[in-house]
Design a protein around this motif. Structure first.
Motif, PDB file in Angstrom:
ATOM      1  N   ALA A 144       0.889  -1.311   0.221  1.00 47.91           N
ATOM      2  CA  ALA A 144      -0.102   0.035   0.057  1.00 47.91           C
ATOM      3  C   ALA A 144       0.850   1.332   0.169  1.00 47.91           C
ATOM      4  O   ALA A 144       0.261   2.348  -0.261  1.00 47.91           O
ATOM      5  CB  ALA A 144      -1.019   0.008   1.128  1.00 47.91           C
ATOM      6  N   TYR A 145       2.324   1.114   0.117  1.00 47.68           N
ATOM      7  CA  TYR A 145       3.161   2.206   0.149  1.00 47.68           C
ATOM      8  C   TYR A 145       4.157   2.245  -0.839  1.00 47.68           C
ATOM      9  O   TYR A 145       4.403   1.534  -1.501  1.00 47.68           O
ATOM     10  CB  TYR A 145       4.024   2.236   1.523  1.00 47.68           C
ATOM     11  N   SER A 146       4.083   3.570  -1.498  1.00 47.38           N
ATOM     12  CA  SER A 146       4.944   3.652  -2.721  1.00 47.38           C
ATOM     13  C   SER A 146       6.505   4.302  -2.092  1.00 47.38           C
ATOM     14  O   SER A 146       6.704   4.831  -1.421  1.00 47.38           O
ATOM     15  CB  SER A 146       4.538   4.857  -3.378  1.00 47.38           C
ATOM     16  N   ALA A 147       7.161   3.329  -3.017  1.00 47.15           N
ATOM     17  CA  ALA A 147       8.643   3.732  -2.703  1.00 47.15           C
ATOM     18  C   ALA A 147       9.204   5.014  -3.490  1.00 47.15           C
ATOM     19  O   ALA A 147      10.425   5.251  -3.360  1.00 47.15           O
ATOM     20  CB  ALA A 147       9.344   2.596  -3.235  1.00 47.15           C
ATOM     21  N   GLU A 148       8.350   5.818  -4.123  1.00 47.54           N
ATOM     22  CA  GLU A 148       8.822   6.871  -4.724  1.00 47.54           C
ATOM     23  C   GLU A 148       8.440   8.187  -3.968  1.00 47.54           C
ATOM     24  O   GLU A 148       8.641   9.134  -4.656  1.00 47.54           O
ATOM     25  CB  GLU A 148       8.158   6.976  -6.160  1.00 47.54           C
ATOM     26  N   SER A 149       7.897   8.207  -2.829  1.00 52.58           N
ATOM     27  CA  SER A 149       7.478   9.111  -1.811  1.00 52.58           C
ATOM     28  C   SER A 149       7.823   8.988  -0.669  1.00 52.58           C
ATOM     29  O   SER A 149       7.851   8.068  -0.014  1.00 52.58           O
ATOM     30  CB  SER A 149       5.664   9.026  -1.734  1.00 52.58           C
TER      31      SER A 149
END
Length: 790
Positions: A144-149
């Protein structure tokens, strides 16, 4: 060198890195520190975490988590239900599956190999289904978490319900290693974006438990990430020093500097090559330096848990050169890895001999960005002079000097795979890429290598700016022709190729000089502040979306038949390069895609009693009718035959079917409004028995000669003029080309179709056509329940 005083260093490789072989970075740095006299240990957190999560105990807890958690949408709900379906088979079989994948004998046993891979797939599905919007596999994974943010990465570090690594580290992290008061430095190697969320999660936990430890971050990805920062980033809450570029020597200087600063004061980092650190909100930097790799230390692989990697061998990484002298337009390698250098071949081969004696594995991979012709010849000559029984592979480029003599030398030295960056079969596109290769040389090199018996792998890029669809199709055809040439002309079955869409890296020449490539770069969303890739538009040729489409269409292509297949349900469907290399090394054939088992079918005798197969699991999928148009469904899974069946209808206790007669089944299904994709109770009854969810006590005494029929419930998807068929029972997807399109239309409408026998055989083999007797449909039953005729 004698042992130096000072604090102990722990070197950590966070998930997710290669599950099939060790990573070079940590063992190399460990060897370098020890050679200089420093006390250090290694912790491959990536394989330790993967091995622990793929265990009975962890999977059992994840099954319970999947039962309890609430889904965040329909897709997530299906992932959760799928996890519950496969959980019993995954938990029961995971340890045996891991053991089989680590055995060389499995390479010669395709059925055993496929069974182990299927069990591992089920285990990965179970991990995925325990966390919201999670797709967990062994190549890359999302949550659910983005590695781009930055905001999302930081939020993930403290959410064991949404971040699989946070959940796992809470349970399996070797805290005693880091709580040891003698530990003064922890170095974390972050080489890929797949390690970011897990790596920062580990760093937060480390900072909470040991705020006194000096944390050093390094690696290719960390170098590229930190290079773009000018002011303090929240990552520096967890990291004291980032070492950009190469770590040998620099990490030792950190340890020395800590000792000196404790007695003399001052900021020692000004003496560390490539150091980046926070100084009151401003990042300070020192220049990088290129290390002398001619005296590189031997990697300390013996310190790693070599028995936990999921492939035989293990295959040990070594290197003969560093960086790349070329400047291809799509690549950022030269940015992050300093100048190109080569090691003395004798030193490389001495290292290989040492590692084989120490670890016992004869299998090696050269992780050089590019093995030059000079490197290839030097290493091969040294291996031929000094060894027997070593097998290795690496990567090089097409060049005029790669002739038959060199190819034969490579084979004699043990080379059993060579990766080449083909990228495109169009000379115009190669020139746009600034690749510096000639397609004529590629043809000559390919034939020389295949004649010598060395399998190839060709890397392809789909959709480089300026490339046309015709040129992209030409490249796919060329790669397919090479594969056929390898098998049919030279008898080398292990040649492969793979393509990926062009990705615009901000550190590549296209990223830094977009106008030179007629590219306009789009700004990322404000929250995607960590992204090193950019969306873009082009002035000519295929768009970014076109490149994605072409890559998807080309994926899994096999031969020039009218049909190709891929396992739509299988995150491990593609062969891993370590396995392909190992098969070539031991002379084992590449495994064919597992065929769909075709069960004996005529129908049972009318009075035959049916039993729910004990391996079958089932669950209820509560999909709202307003969103799916179908309402809640029942899902069944048969792990032994890898069958899935989703039936619309009321909540059903499938144990009620134990003992029911075949002639009663259709009416029972109708009463429960239970059917498969709207095909009705009769066809649903056929599927349940023919795919062995229900097992009859006996069948008809005589086999009834039958004819081929289209499988029940096949989904047809046509887009961009390409026809796809999906078999939702087996998970196989097929693309039809040419005459196969008309062939399928005729079969699916009940007409027999004259077509290429190979096409028909392929459709049968993969379960799209089956042989059915004329009387497959149950006769209208007399159904008796509780003494009442219905």
């Amino acid at each position: 060198m004698g042992k130096k005083m000072g604090k102990k260093t722990v070197l950590v490789n966070p998930p997710l890195w290669n599950a099939y072989a060790p990573h070079l970075a940590v063992p190399l740095l460990l060897g370098d520190l020890r050679a200089r006299g420093y006390e250090a240990v290694a912790y491959d957190l990536s394989i330790e975490c993967i091995d622990w999560m793929l265990s009975k105990a962890a999977l059992a807890e994840l099954r319970d988590t999947a039962h309890r958690r609430r889904a965040v949408g329909l897709r997530d709900e299906w992932a959760r239900q799928r996890a519950l379906l496969v959980a019993p088979a995954a938990i029961a079989g995971v340890e045996e599956a891991k053991a089989r994948l680590k055995s060389l004998a499995t390479l010669r046993e395709p059925e055993v190999f496929h069974s182990a891979r299927r069990t591992l797939r089920d285990a990965l599905w179970l991990i995925s289904g325990a966390f919201p919007d999670c797709e967990f596999d062994l190549v890359s994974n999302t949550s659910a978490y983005s590695a781009e943010s930055t905001a999302q990465v930081l939020a993930a570090t403290d959410d064991p319900d949404g971040n699989p690594y946070c959940w796992a580290f809470d349970r399996m992290l070797d805290r005693d290693l880091f709580l040891d008061p003698s530990v003064g430095v922890v170095g974390v190697s972050m080489s890929a974006d797949t390690q970011l969320i897990a790596g920062v999660t580990f760093l937060r936990m480390l900072r909470d438990s040991r705020p006194d430890v000096h944390v050093v971050l390094g690696g290719n990805y960390a170098t590229r990430l930190v290079d773009r920062w000018q002011r303090r980033h929240p990552l520096f809450d967890y990291v004291d020093t980032v070492v950009t570029g190469e770590g040998e020597g620099a990490l030792a200087a950190v340890v020395d500097g800590l000792d000196e600063s404790s007695s003399q004061g001052g900021d020692f980092r000004e003496k560390i090559p490539g150091a980046v650190w926070d100084d009151q909100g401003i990042l300070r930097r020192t220049p990088r330096q290129s290390v002398d790799i001619s005296v590189a230390a031997i990697p300390a692989y013996a310190e790693l848990p070599l028995g936990k990697y999921l492939a035989p061998g293990p295959v040990l990484p070594v290197f003969a050169s560093r960086s790349c002298p070329w400047d291809c337009a799509f690549c950022s390698i030269p940015f992050a890895s300093n100048s190109f250098r080569q090691r003395p071949p004798a030193a490389v081969v001495d290292e290989i001999h040492h590692l084989r004696a120490e670890v016992g594995s004869p299998f090696f991979m050269f992780v050089d960005e590019i093995m030059s012709l000079r490197t290839l010849r030097g290493v091969a000559e040294a291996l031929v002079r000094t060894t027997a029984g070593i097998h290795w592979y690496g990567e090089t480029r097409f060049a005029r000097g790669l002739d038959e003599d060199l190819a034969e030398l490579l084979h004699a030295s043990g080379c059993r795979r060579m990766n080449f960056g083909l990228e495109s079969a169009s000379q115009r596109v190669l020139d746009l890429m600034r690749k510096g290769t000639r397609i004529d040389d590629a043809c000559t090199n390919i034939e020389a290598m295949l004649k010598a018996g060395v399998p190839l792998h060709l890397f392809v890029i789909h959709g480089f700016p300026g490339e046309t669809e015709e040129e992209a199709a030409q490249t796919v055809a060329f790669a397919e022709a090479v594969r056929r040439l390898s098998v049919e002309t030279y008898g080398v079955p292990h040649t492969t190729w793979g393509g990926s869409p062009f990705v615009l890296d901000v550190h590549s020449p296209v990223g830094t000089q977009p106008a030179a490539f007629d590219v306009r770069i789009e700004s990322p969303a404000p929250e995607d502040d960590l992204s090193l890739w950019r969306n873009y538009t082009v002035g000519s040729g295929m768009s970014q979306q076109d490149g994605l489409r072409v890559a998807e269409t080309a994926a899994g292509s096999v031969g020039d038949t009218n049909v190709w297949f891929r396992a739509a349900r299988d995150p491990l469907a593609r062969e891993i390069e370590e396995f392909t290399f190992l098969r070539a090394g031991v002379g084992a054939a590449l495994p064919e895609p597992p065929p769909v088992p075709l069960f004996d079918w005529p129908p049972p005798a009318p009075e035959a009693r049916l039993t729910l197969d004990p391996d079958v699991t089932y669950t209820r999928v509560p999909w709202p009718a307003t969103e799916t148009g179908t309402g809640p469904a029942n899902a069944l899974y048969h792990p032994r035959h890898d069958r899935f069946l989703q039936l619309n209808g009321r909540d059903t206790d499938w144990r009620e079917l134990d003992g029911i007669m075949w002639r009663e089944l259709e009416t029972w299904l109708a009463e429960h409004e239970c059917h498969y994709l709207g095909v009705g109770p009769a066809a649903t009854a056929t599927l349940l028995v023919r795919h062995r969810f229900l097992v009859p006590s006996r069948r008809q005494a005589e086999k009834v000669p039958g004819r081929l029929r289209a499988e029940i419930g096949i989904t047809v998807d046509s887009r961009d003029g390409i026809h796809f068929l999906i078999n939702p029972v087996t998970g196989v997807t097929v693309r039809l080309r040419g005459a196969a399109v008309e062939t399928w239309h005729r079969w699916s409408s009940g007409q027999e179709a004259a077509a290429d026998p190979d096409v028909i055989a392929a459709l049968v083999r993969f379960g799209f056509l089956y042989r059915s007797p004329a009387a497959a449909r149950p006769s209208r039953p007399v159904y008796v329940r509780q003494g009442q005729a219905v």
